[in-house]
Design a protein around this motif. Sequence first.
Motif, PDB file in Angstrom:
ATOM      1  N   TYR A   1       3.262  -4.607  -9.187  1.00 19.66           N
ATOM      2  CA  TYR A   1       3.718  -3.718  -8.508  1.00 19.66           C
ATOM      3  C   TYR A   1       2.487  -2.108  -8.699  1.00 19.66           C
ATOM      4  CZ  TYR A   1       7.759  -4.811  -6.292  1.00 19.66           C
ATOM      5  OH  TYR A   1       8.121  -5.615  -5.355  1.00 19.66           O
ATOM      6  N   ASN A   2       2.397  -2.366 -10.067  1.00 13.42           N
ATOM      7  CA  ASN A   2       0.990  -0.706 -10.298  1.00 13.42           C
ATOM      8  C   ASN A   2      -0.069  -0.540 -10.719  1.00 13.42           C
ATOM      9  OD1 ASN A   2       3.151   1.674 -11.416  1.00 13.42           O
ATOM     10  ND2 ASN A   2       4.230  -0.014 -12.559  1.00 13.42           N
ATOM     11  N   GLU A   3      -0.683  -2.227 -10.400  1.00 12.98           N
ATOM     12  CA  GLU A   3      -1.809  -2.955 -10.408  1.00 12.98           C
ATOM     13  C   GLU A   3      -2.044  -3.088  -9.334  1.00 12.98           C
ATOM     14  OE1 GLU A   3      -3.480  -5.273 -14.146  1.00 12.98           O
ATOM     15  OE2 GLU A   3      -1.959  -6.286 -12.811  1.00 12.98           O
ATOM     16  N   ALA A   4      -1.268  -3.164  -8.828  1.00 10.59           N
ATOM     17  CA  ALA A   4      -1.906  -3.165  -6.700  1.00 10.59           C
ATOM     18  C   ALA A   4      -1.724  -2.261  -6.221  1.00 10.59           C
ATOM     19  CB  ALA A   4      -0.460  -3.784  -6.669  1.00 10.59           C
ATOM     20  N   ILE A   5      -0.789  -0.608  -6.707  1.00 13.11           N
ATOM     21  CA  ILE A   5      -0.711   0.519  -6.371  1.00 13.11           C
ATOM     22  C   ILE A   5      -1.959   0.969  -6.378  1.00 13.11           C
ATOM     23  CG2 ILE A   5      -0.321   2.917  -6.193  1.00 13.11           C
ATOM     24  CD1 ILE A   5       2.623   1.723  -6.171  1.00 13.11           C
ATOM     25  N   GLU A   6      -2.357   1.294  -8.299  1.00 10.14           N
ATOM     26  CA  GLU A   6      -3.796   1.340  -8.669  1.00 10.14           C
ATOM     27  C   GLU A   6      -5.032   0.621  -7.590  1.00 10.14           C
ATOM     28  OE1 GLU A   6      -4.772   4.338 -10.407  1.00 10.14           O
ATOM     29  OE2 GLU A   6      -3.435   3.819 -11.611  1.00 10.14           O
ATOM     30  N   MET A   7      -5.393  -0.384  -7.394  1.00  8.32           N
ATOM     31  CA  MET A   7      -5.913  -0.804  -6.819  1.00  8.32           C
ATOM     32  C   MET A   7      -6.318  -0.375  -5.344  1.00  8.32           C
ATOM     33  SD  MET A   7      -5.944  -5.348  -7.594  1.00  8.32           S
ATOM     34  CE  MET A   7      -6.929  -5.675  -6.393  1.00  8.32           C
ATOM     35  N   THR A   8      -5.199  -0.701  -4.350  1.00 13.96           N
ATOM     36  CA  THR A   8      -4.693  -0.157  -3.431  1.00 13.96           C
ATOM     37  C   THR A   8      -5.165   1.057  -2.946  1.00 13.96           C
ATOM     38  OG1 THR A   8      -2.622   0.190  -3.189  1.00 13.96           O
ATOM     39  CG2 THR A   8      -3.857  -1.956  -2.195  1.00 13.96           C
ATOM     40  N   SER A   9      -4.719   1.986  -3.926  1.00 16.21           N
ATOM     41  CA  SER A   9      -4.949   3.389  -3.555  1.00 16.21           C
ATOM     42  C   SER A   9      -7.021   4.177  -4.605  1.00 16.21           C
ATOM     43  CB  SER A   9      -3.882   4.396  -4.197  1.00 16.21           C
ATOM     44  OG  SER A   9      -4.838   4.139  -5.913  1.00 16.21           O
ATOM     45  N   LEU A  10      -7.518   3.362  -5.021  1.00 16.78           N
ATOM     46  CA  LEU A  10      -8.501   3.326  -5.053  1.00 16.78           C
ATOM     47  C   LEU A  10      -9.887   2.448  -4.199  1.00 16.78           C
ATOM     48  CD1 LEU A  10      -7.853   2.380  -9.427  1.00 16.78           C
ATOM     49  CD2 LEU A  10      -9.209   4.947  -7.419  1.00 16.78           C
ATOM     50  N   GLY A  11      -9.215   1.462  -2.919  1.00 14.36           N
ATOM     51  CA  GLY A  11     -10.056   1.411  -1.829  1.00 14.36           C
ATOM     52  C   GLY A  11      -9.853   0.107  -2.060  1.00 14.36           C
ATOM     53  N   ALA A  12      -9.044  -0.802  -2.912  1.00 15.60           N
ATOM     54  CA  ALA A  12      -8.401  -2.099  -1.829  1.00 15.60           C
ATOM     55  C   ALA A  12      -7.831  -2.412  -0.844  1.00 15.60           C
ATOM     56  CB  ALA A  12      -8.194  -2.891  -3.400  1.00 15.60           C
ATOM     57  N   LYS A  13      -8.323  -2.712   0.094  1.00 17.45           N
ATOM     58  CA  LYS A  13      -7.762  -2.383   2.119  1.00 17.45           C
ATOM     59  C   LYS A  13      -6.425  -3.183   2.413  1.00 17.45           C
ATOM     60  CE  LYS A  13     -10.584  -2.967   5.070  1.00 17.45           C
ATOM     61  NZ  LYS A  13     -10.905  -3.413   6.561  1.00 17.45           N
ATOM     62  N   VAL A  14      -6.498  -4.197   1.463  1.00 11.63           N
ATOM     63  CA  VAL A  14      -5.903  -5.458   1.570  1.00 11.63           C
ATOM     64  C   VAL A  14      -4.499  -4.905   1.506  1.00 11.63           C
ATOM     65  CG1 VAL A  14      -5.315  -5.887  -0.677  1.00 11.63           C
ATOM     66  CG2 VAL A  14      -5.320  -7.686   0.689  1.00 11.63           C
TER      67      VAL A  14
END
Length: 390
Positions: free
Chosen positions: A200-213
């Motif tokens: 979950y936490n990696e997903a939060i970082e990824m998406t907040s940094l631009g991974a719009k999946v």
Amino acid sequence: MALIVQKFGGTSVGSIERIKHVATLVAKEKEKGNDVIVVVSAMSGVTSQMVDYANQVSPLLNEEALAEYDCVISSGEQITSGLLALQLQSLGFKSRSFLGWQVGIKTDKTHSKSKISDIDKKVFNKHLEEGFIPVVAGFQGVTDCNRISTMGRGGSDTSAVAIAAALKAERCDIYTDVKGVFSADPRIVPKARKYDKIGYNEAIEMTSLGAKVLQTRSVEMAIKHGVTVQVLSSFENEPGTLLVKDEEIMEKKLVTAVAHSKYEARVTLKNVNNTPGVVARIFKPLGAAGINLDIIIQNISYNGSQANVTFTVNEADLDRAVTVLNDEKEKGTFAAEEIIGTKDVAKVSIIGIGMQDSSGVAQKMFETMAENNINILAITTSEIKVSILI
Ligand code: ADP
Ligand code: ASP
Ligand code: MG
């Protein structure tokens, strides 16, 4: 009998043919004996077209204007929810479309980036009991002033997870146009790897940094309410990526993902009179205008009396940020020689929970940039990510 929430994104409902295909995926879940609630996005490109229309009419500088903006940009989901309900009816199912207000998706008044505050379960429960498949227009809700609100771009993900949380669904399946969550945007990096599971936490970082999946807020909501979320393709019949607790990821990679965001903008206030409280006076009106700041840098002159203050915002907020600051400068809130805004920047980030126990990862990133002759404008780091502005 379990309740499954299925969310279909813009490409998945991008044509009549795709909507007919989506109906078969809904039917399959229903025929397993499950209750199903469907959440849809607008057809791909439609929301962006509406955003463009609104921008051509108004600079959208205040809440009253943003409320109308929400009225316009939420319209695409009305079309797809109705079409999908119609197609499900054609297949012999009881199905009905619902706009956000019709199922009591209450939000706050921060138009264009509203947060869901409550969902009325009664309408859902009644229709599920009567055997209906509710098809909900994602991305939209209603404020306590009875105005239509939207939840920020990509907000249908959050609608779906919020509905899954409110109704205690067994799973929330986010159907999209890629096979799951990858180590980088698979449309840009063909050799990116798909993950079966992601923390979950990696997903939060990824998406907040631009991974719009996924929309970041949907991941936050999944954590808060313990919703099981799966990201999978509506085009391919394959297992997708499951979001899990970080502890369930056995192999802690140094770098799990590279994310990028092209939609960054930079604002520089040149030669600000550097007195106590000046930075607070600069940022307060931006906060009041609902503009989120990202990277902030202040450089002081040799005698410390003047400073250049630079920060980044979302590209969509640039004009508003510059207007707000110029107004405040005129009013004498602070003194600055010039306020300059530019959209010519992008952010690239590496993310990995393994990074917190290791050194040299950032250095490797900087060397890679140097080898490719890419100039770094700013750097920010946290325990599990490094971001650079280029
Ligand atoms: P939808 O309309 O289904 O919500 P989006 O366009 O919002 O789809 O999100 C899916 C897109 O996210 C993919 O097409 C892909 O280009 C992009 N994307 C960016 N980073 C990643 C990543 N790390 N893994 C998977 N997809 C990613
Ligand atoms: N249609 C909206 C958008 O394009 C919401 C979504 O797709 O999630 O941002
Ligand atoms: Mg999306």
